[in-house]
Write an enzyme that holds these catalytic residues in place. Structure first.
Site, PDB file in Angstrom:
ATOM      1  N   GLY A 199       0.831  -1.194   0.000  1.00  0.00           N
ATOM      2  CA  GLY A 199       0.000   0.000   0.000  1.00  0.00           C
ATOM      3  C   GLY A 199       0.864   1.241   0.000  1.00  0.00           C
ATOM      4  N   GLY A 259       0.170   4.612  -0.290  1.00  0.00           N
ATOM      5  CA  GLY A 259      -0.462   5.909  -0.104  1.00  0.00           C
ATOM      6  C   GLY A 259       0.457   6.830   0.675  1.00  0.00           C
ATOM      7  CB  ALA A 260      -0.234   9.694   2.892  1.00  0.00           C
ATOM      8  CB  ILE A 261       1.108   5.782   6.056  1.00  0.00           C
ATOM      9  CG1 ILE A 261       0.243   6.807   6.806  1.00  0.00           C
ATOM     10  CG2 ILE A 261       1.983   5.006   7.034  1.00  0.00           C
ATOM     11  CD1 ILE A 261       1.017   7.880   7.513  1.00  0.00           C
ATOM     12  N   GLY A 262       2.385   4.623   3.475  1.00  0.00           N
ATOM     13  CA  GLY A 262       3.226   3.640   2.807  1.00  0.00           C
ATOM     14  C   GLY A 262       4.328   4.283   1.986  1.00  0.00           C
ATOM     15  CE  LYS A 285      -2.681   7.999  14.442  1.00  0.00           C
ATOM     16  NZ  LYS A 285      -1.901   7.056  13.622  1.00  0.00           N
ATOM     17  CB  SER A 324      -6.384   9.753   7.100  1.00  0.00           C
ATOM     18  OG  SER A 324      -7.013   9.194   8.242  1.00  0.00           O
ATOM     19  CD  GLU A 368      -8.606   3.479   8.392  1.00  0.00           C
ATOM     20  OE1 GLU A 368      -7.823   2.529   8.521  1.00  0.00           O
ATOM     21  OE2 GLU A 368      -8.204   4.649   8.225  1.00  0.00           O
TER      22      GLU A 368
END
Length: 360
Positions: free
Chosen positions: A22, A24-27, A218, A287, A299
Site C-alpha cells: 500500500g 499511499g501517504a503512509i506507505g 492514537k 485522513s 475508515e
C-alpha cells in the site's frame, strides 16, 4: 534533492528485505525513508500510483528535505520472501490485502499493520479477560485472524501526518514517530531489529512492552477528530482550536479515556496537553476528511465502531461519540452516492452522440 542512497541516512549493518503493501501517504513515506537507509524495499501498489512509481519512483517532501527513491513496484506479490512487511492499507481494505501477501510470508517474516483504530489482533495474547477474542467491527468473520498467523504480527502506532500531493509524491510537515510492540509484551530480538531499522531510516522509533497503551493514545486522537472532521470539514487546527469544536473533541476524548482505562490501558498524556499538541499540528486535514473529499469509503469500522464495541463490553455509554460517528457515516455514504452518480453521468455523457460540427 537527495536520492535513495542519501549519505544523511545511516545504512544499517544488515539491510532487510522490506515490502510496503500500500503506497499511499503512509506507505509512500515508509518506502522512501527505508529505501534511503539502504534496505531492499519493494512496494505493492496499483492504478495510477503503481504507474507513477514505475515511471518516476517515489518522492517525499518532509523535514529531511526532498528525498527520491525507486523501489521495485508491482500489483502482484512477486518479490519473494520478505523480512518485514508493512501493511499500509485502510482497515476496510485489509481483508483483500492479507491473502495477497501470503506468498511473501516465511517462517521468520514479521508483519506490521499500520492502520488506524482498533486492530483486529487487539486481544491476541492480551492477557486479560478477553484474551483470544476478536474485534467483530474490524474482523466480523475471523478472516483477518486466519489470513496471517497472529504470531507473525508486531503492533505499531504511527504518529505521522502525511498527504499525497499527486501519485507517487508525498508531503509531510511534522516529525515522524513510530512505536512498535509485540502483542505479548515481550521485548523480542525481532522487535529490536525492526526498531533499529526504522530508527536508522530517519523515523523516531520506540519499542514498548505495552503497545496497547500507545494504541489507545492514537485511537483517542483518531476518534475525537476524524469523524468530526467529516461533518465539519475542519482541519486539526480548527478541531482543536475553535471553542465549539474543541468542546466536542474534549467530550469524545473523555468518553474514550474511560473505555481505554476499563481495558487496562494507561494513557500517559492529559487531555489539555492533547488538545494543545493537536492544535499545534496546524491546518492538516485528517485522513478521513481526505477520503471523504476523494469519494472513498471512510475508515469508520476501526476508528469508530470498534471503540463503541469495546465500550459495550463494559456497558459504557458513549452518547456524544456514537452521535458523531453516526453523522459521519451518513455524510460519507452521501458523498459516495454523489460520487457514484457523478461518475455515471460522466459515462452517459461520453456515450451520448455529440452534435455534428457546423460549417463556418
Amino acid at each position: 534533492m537527495s536520492n535513495a542512497t542519501s549519505p544523511s541516512a545511516a545504512s544499517p549493518a544488515e539491510p532487510l528485505r522490506i515490502c510496503i503493501a500500500g503506497a499511499g501517504a503512509i506507505g509512500g513515506t515508509l518506502a522512501v525513508r527505508l529505501s534511503a537507509a539502504g534496505h531492499q524495499v519493494s512496494v505493492l501498489a496499483r492504478g495510477q500510483t503503481l504507474q507513477a512509481i514505475r515511471e518516476r519512483g517515489l518522492t517525499l517532501h518532509d523535514l529531511h528535505g526532498t528525498t527520491h527513491a525507486r523501489p521495485a513496484a508491482s500489483q502482484l506479490p512477486e518479490f519473494g520472501m520478505q523480512d518485514v512487511i508493512f501493511l499500509c492499507a485502510k482497515s476496510q481494505d485489509m481483508s483483500a490485502l492479507l491473502p495477497q501477501i501470503a506468498p511473501m510470508v516465511g517462517e521468520e517474516t514479521v508483519v506490521i499493520p499500520t492502520n488506524n483504530g482498533v486492530p483486529w489482533w487487539y486481544f491476541h495474547r492480551e492477557g486479560g479477560r478477553f484474551d483470544g477474542d476478536t474485534v467483530k467491527a474490524v474482523d466480523p468473520d475471523g478472516a483477518l485472524s486466519n489470513a496471517v498467523a497472529l504470531d507473525r504480527l508486531i503492533g505499531s502506532v504511527l504518529f505521522i501526518t502525511a498527504e499525497v500531493d499527486s501519485p507517487g509524491v508525498i508531503r509531510s510537515v511534522n516529525p515522524h514517530l513510530m512505536v512498535l510492540g509485540e502483542p505479548s509484551g515481550a521485548m523480542s530480538e525481532r522487535l529490536m531489529r525492526v526498531r533499529a531499522a526504522v530508527e536508522a531510516a530517519g523515523i523516531e522509533a520506540r519499542a514498548t512492552d505495552r503497545i496497547r497503551d500507545k494504541l489507545w493514545t492514537k485511537i483517542i486522537a483518531n476518534i475525537s477528530t476524524n469523524p468530526l472532521s467529516v461533518i465539519t470539514q475542519g482541519t486539526l487546527q480548527q478541531l482543536y482550536g475553535v471553542p465549539e469544536l474543541r468542546e466536542v473533541v474534549s467530550q469524545i476524548m473523555r468518553e474514550t479515556l474511560l473505555v481505554a482505562s476499563s481495558h487496562g490501558a494507561r494513557v500517559d498524556i492529559d487531555p489539555l496537553t492533547f488538545l494543545q499538541l493537536g492544535e499545534a499540528m496546524g491546518a492538516f486535514r485528517t485522513s478521513m476528511l481526505q477520503d471523504l473529499e476523494r469519494g472513498r469509503p471512510l475508515e469508520l469500522a476501526s476508528i469508530g465502531d470498534a471503540v463503541l464495541e469495546m465500550a459495550e463490553r463494559y456497558a459504557i455509554p458513549m452518547p456524544i461519540t456514537r452521535t458523531i460517528v453516526s453523522l459521519a457515516r451518513f455524510r460519507g455514504e452521501a458523498a459516495q452516492q454523489q460520487t457514484g452518480q457523478t461518475g455515471q453521468q460522466r459515462a452517459q455523457q461520453t456515450q451520448q452522440p455529440q452534435p455534428a460540427a457546423r460549417a463556418a
